[in-house]
Design a protein around this motif. Structure first.
Motif, PDB file in Angstrom:
ATOM      1  N   ALA A 112       0.829  -1.205   0.000  1.00 50.79           N
ATOM      2  CA  ALA A 112       0.000   0.000   0.000  1.00 50.79           C
ATOM      3  C   ALA A 112       0.866   1.259   0.000  1.00 50.79           C
ATOM      4  O   ALA A 112       1.987   1.252   0.533  1.00 50.79           O
ATOM      5  CB  ALA A 112      -0.918  -0.014   1.223  1.00 50.79           C
ATOM      6  N   PRO A 113       0.366   2.340  -0.585  1.00 49.80           N
ATOM      7  CA  PRO A 113       1.121   3.595  -0.615  1.00 49.80           C
ATOM      8  C   PRO A 113       1.552   4.027   0.791  1.00 49.80           C
ATOM      9  O   PRO A 113       0.780   3.892   1.748  1.00 49.80           O
ATOM     10  CB  PRO A 113       0.129   4.587  -1.224  1.00 49.80           C
ATOM     11  CG  PRO A 113      -0.782   3.733  -2.052  1.00 49.80           C
ATOM     12  CD  PRO A 113      -0.932   2.457  -1.286  1.00 49.80           C
ATOM     13  N   GLY A 114       2.787   4.537   0.892  1.00 52.48           N
ATOM     14  CA  GLY A 114       3.294   5.007   2.177  1.00 52.48           C
ATOM     15  C   GLY A 114       3.900   3.928   3.042  1.00 52.48           C
ATOM     16  O   GLY A 114       4.333   4.206   4.165  1.00 52.48           O
ATOM     17  N   VAL A 137      10.866 -18.801  -5.457  1.00 51.73           N
ATOM     18  CA  VAL A 137       9.451 -18.751  -5.092  1.00 51.73           C
ATOM     19  C   VAL A 137       9.019 -17.291  -5.110  1.00 51.73           C
ATOM     20  O   VAL A 137       9.767 -16.401  -4.699  1.00 51.73           O
ATOM     21  CB  VAL A 137       9.172 -19.366  -3.700  1.00 51.73           C
ATOM     22  CG1 VAL A 137       9.365 -20.870  -3.741  1.00 51.73           C
ATOM     23  CG2 VAL A 137      10.037 -18.731  -2.621  1.00 51.73           C
ATOM     24  N   GLU A 138       7.813 -17.039  -5.627  1.00 49.93           N
ATOM     25  CA  GLU A 138       7.285 -15.677  -5.685  1.00 49.93           C
ATOM     26  C   GLU A 138       6.430 -15.405  -4.451  1.00 49.93           C
ATOM     27  O   GLU A 138       5.607 -16.231  -4.061  1.00 49.93           O
ATOM     28  CB  GLU A 138       6.454 -15.474  -6.938  1.00 49.93           C
ATOM     29  CG  GLU A 138       7.269 -15.379  -8.209  1.00 49.93           C
ATOM     30  CD  GLU A 138       6.439 -14.967  -9.405  1.00 49.93           C
ATOM     31  OE1 GLU A 138       7.045 -14.592 -10.437  1.00 49.93           O
ATOM     32  OE2 GLU A 138       5.195 -15.003  -9.321  1.00 49.93           O
ATOM     33  N   VAL A 139       6.652 -14.245  -3.863  1.00 50.28           N
ATOM     34  CA  VAL A 139       5.866 -13.816  -2.716  1.00 50.28           C
ATOM     35  C   VAL A 139       5.222 -12.477  -3.076  1.00 50.28           C
ATOM     36  O   VAL A 139       5.916 -11.482  -3.283  1.00 50.28           O
ATOM     37  CB  VAL A 139       6.741 -13.666  -1.457  1.00 50.28           C
ATOM     38  CG1 VAL A 139       5.918 -13.136  -0.293  1.00 50.28           C
ATOM     39  CG2 VAL A 139       7.376 -14.998  -1.090  1.00 50.28           C
ATOM     40  N   SER A 140       3.898 -12.454  -3.165  1.00 52.52           N
ATOM     41  CA  SER A 140       3.184 -11.229  -3.546  1.00 52.52           C
ATOM     42  C   SER A 140       2.896 -10.367  -2.318  1.00 52.52           C
ATOM     43  O   SER A 140       2.398 -10.855  -1.310  1.00 52.52           O
ATOM     44  CB  SER A 140       1.869 -11.574  -4.250  1.00 52.52           C
ATOM     45  OG  SER A 140       1.129 -10.390  -4.510  1.00 52.52           O
ATOM     46  N   ILE A 141       3.242  -9.080  -2.433  1.00 52.32           N
ATOM     47  CA  ILE A 141       2.927  -8.120  -1.372  1.00 52.32           C
ATOM     48  C   ILE A 141       1.899  -7.098  -1.871  1.00 52.32           C
ATOM     49  O   ILE A 141       1.700  -6.062  -1.232  1.00 52.32           O
ATOM     50  CB  ILE A 141       4.190  -7.399  -0.872  1.00 52.32           C
ATOM     51  CG1 ILE A 141       4.848  -6.612  -2.015  1.00 52.32           C
ATOM     52  CG2 ILE A 141       5.172  -8.388  -0.245  1.00 52.32           C
ATOM     53  CD1 ILE A 141       5.956  -5.682  -1.550  1.00 52.32           C
ATOM     54  N   GLU A 142       1.264  -7.387  -2.979  1.00 52.19           N
ATOM     55  CA  GLU A 142       0.355  -6.446  -3.621  1.00 52.19           C
ATOM     56  C   GLU A 142      -0.739  -5.962  -2.653  1.00 52.19           C
ATOM     57  O   GLU A 142      -1.512  -6.752  -2.105  1.00 52.19           O
ATOM     58  CB  GLU A 142      -0.304  -7.098  -4.846  1.00 52.19           C
ATOM     59  CG  GLU A 142      -1.187  -6.160  -5.645  1.00 52.19           C
ATOM     60  CD  GLU A 142      -0.392  -5.023  -6.275  1.00 52.19           C
ATOM     61  OE1 GLU A 142      -0.932  -3.899  -6.327  1.00 52.19           O
ATOM     62  OE2 GLU A 142       0.765  -5.249  -6.692  1.00 52.19           O
ATOM     63  N   GLY A 143      -0.743  -4.616  -2.417  1.00 53.13           N
ATOM     64  CA  GLY A 143      -1.792  -3.994  -1.628  1.00 53.13           C
ATOM     65  C   GLY A 143      -1.709  -4.207  -0.131  1.00 53.13           C
ATOM     66  O   GLY A 143      -2.599  -3.735   0.604  1.00 53.13           O
ATOM     67  N   LEU A 144      -0.679  -4.887   0.374  1.00 55.28           N
ATOM     68  CA  LEU A 144      -0.604  -5.145   1.812  1.00 55.28           C
ATOM     69  C   LEU A 144      -0.375  -3.844   2.577  1.00 55.28           C
ATOM     70  O   LEU A 144       0.384  -2.972   2.147  1.00 55.28           O
ATOM     71  CB  LEU A 144       0.516  -6.141   2.122  1.00 55.28           C
ATOM     72  CG  LEU A 144       0.308  -7.572   1.617  1.00 55.28           C
ATOM     73  CD1 LEU A 144       1.467  -8.466   2.055  1.00 55.28           C
ATOM     74  CD2 LEU A 144      -1.020  -8.148   2.107  1.00 55.28           C
ATOM     75  N   GLY A 146       0.424  -1.526   6.285  1.00 56.44           N
ATOM     76  CA  GLY A 146       1.383  -1.533   7.375  1.00 56.44           C
ATOM     77  C   GLY A 146       0.979  -2.482   8.488  1.00 56.44           C
ATOM     78  O   GLY A 146      -0.196  -2.556   8.854  1.00 56.44           O
ATOM     79  N   GLY A 147       1.944  -3.224   9.018  1.00 51.63           N
ATOM     80  CA  GLY A 147       1.660  -4.203  10.066  1.00 51.63           C
ATOM     81  C   GLY A 147       1.435  -5.606   9.534  1.00 51.63           C
ATOM     82  O   GLY A 147       1.360  -6.565  10.315  1.00 51.63           O
ATOM     83  N   SER A 175       5.627  -2.257   6.768  1.00 48.87           N
ATOM     84  CA  SER A 175       5.542  -1.255   7.828  1.00 48.87           C
ATOM     85  C   SER A 175       5.409   0.143   7.236  1.00 48.87           C
ATOM     86  O   SER A 175       5.647   0.363   6.050  1.00 48.87           O
ATOM     87  CB  SER A 175       6.782  -1.321   8.730  1.00 48.87           C
ATOM     88  OG  SER A 175       7.961  -1.054   7.986  1.00 48.87           O
ATOM     89  N   VAL A 176       5.017   1.077   8.103  1.00 43.71           N
ATOM     90  CA  VAL A 176       4.942   2.490   7.731  1.00 43.71           C
ATOM     91  C   VAL A 176       6.158   3.172   8.351  1.00 43.71           C
ATOM     92  O   VAL A 176       6.339   3.124   9.575  1.00 43.71           O
ATOM     93  CB  VAL A 176       3.651   3.145   8.252  1.00 43.71           C
ATOM     94  CG1 VAL A 176       3.631   4.628   7.904  1.00 43.71           C
ATOM     95  CG2 VAL A 176       2.438   2.430   7.691  1.00 43.71           C
ATOM     96  N   PRO A 177       7.020   3.782   7.549  1.00 42.35           N
ATOM     97  CA  PRO A 177       8.219   4.427   8.103  1.00 42.35           C
ATOM     98  C   PRO A 177       7.861   5.473   9.141  1.00 42.35           C
ATOM     99  O   PRO A 177       6.941   6.274   8.942  1.00 42.35           O
ATOM    100  CB  PRO A 177       8.879   5.059   6.871  1.00 42.35           C
ATOM    101  CG  PRO A 177       8.312   4.322   5.699  1.00 42.35           C
ATOM    102  CD  PRO A 177       6.920   3.941   6.094  1.00 42.35           C
TER     103      PRO A 177
END
Length: 206
Positions: A112-114, A137-144, A146-147, A175-177
């Motif tokens: 997710a943005p940010g 192996v592919e690991v998708s983080i699409e749209g995840l 923070g947390g 995470s969110v910086p």
């Protein structure tokens, strides 16, 4: 992927001096072992071997004295300064058997943005059929957001592969910086300076 063919020659001389002579002749010392056979000490063609090792978890067809042996790489020793291949360990495999290998994690998609993602575990240990080893192996983080976390057990594995790594181990965190106190103070100082310059500019205009 298809088998990578390498023509090997028997190796009868051992020790550092013999290994250096092989490398000067653009050959790489190697050993073939497994399935209850005595280790076979061989020399592999240097350039072809270097190119072949760029393929993760490749299946090798080693041609030696008119016979062909299937093998996978278990260890590669390199000179850390010159990055020269010093020795290769090859494990003999048979079609149909399963072997354990380490497979690199490839991240796909955008969180997710940010947010930012951190790969906590770079490789997963899998058991797979020796002649159909996955290269990654592919690991998708699409749209995840923070947390969010992805564990080894969450990863979708290639067909026929089973997980050896502990399923609870964290692979990726989202995470969110957070700004540090110093960053906040610096931002406030910049804002104050900009306000002062704006006020001074307005005064000059008056």
């Amino acid at each position: 992927m298809s088998e990578i063919k390498l023509a090997a020659t028997p190796r009868n001389e051992f020790g550092k001096g013999a290994a250096r002579r092989l490398r000067r002749a653009n050959q790489v010392p190697a050993v073939l072992y497994g399935h209850g056979t005595d280790p076979l000490h061989v020399a592999l063609p240097g350039h072809e071997t270097m190119l072949a090792l760029k393929n993760s978890n490749a299946l090798y067809s080693i041609e030696l004295d008119g016979t062909t042996t299937l093998a996978i790489v278990k260890d590669v020793q390199r000179d850390v300064v010159r990055q020269v291949i010093e020795h290769v360990d090859l494990l003999i495999v048979k079609k149909g058997e399963k072997v354990a290998v380490d497979v690199p994690v490839h991240i796909v998609g955008e969180s997710a943005p940010g947010t930012i993602h951190v790969v906590e575990t770079q490789n997963l240990s899998l058991e797979a059929e020796a002649t159909h080893l996955p290269q990654f192996v592919e690991v998708s983080i699409e749209g995840l957001t923070g947390g969010s976390t992805i564990t080894a057990g969450d990863v979708v594995l290639p067909e026929g592969a089973t997980l050896v790594t502990d399923a609870e181990i964290t692979v990726v965190t989202i995470s969110v910086p957070q700004q540090s106190a110093a960053d906040v103070a610096a931002d406030e100082a910049v804002a104050d300076l900009a306000a002062q310059q704006s006020a001074a500019s307005a005064a000059d205009t008056d």
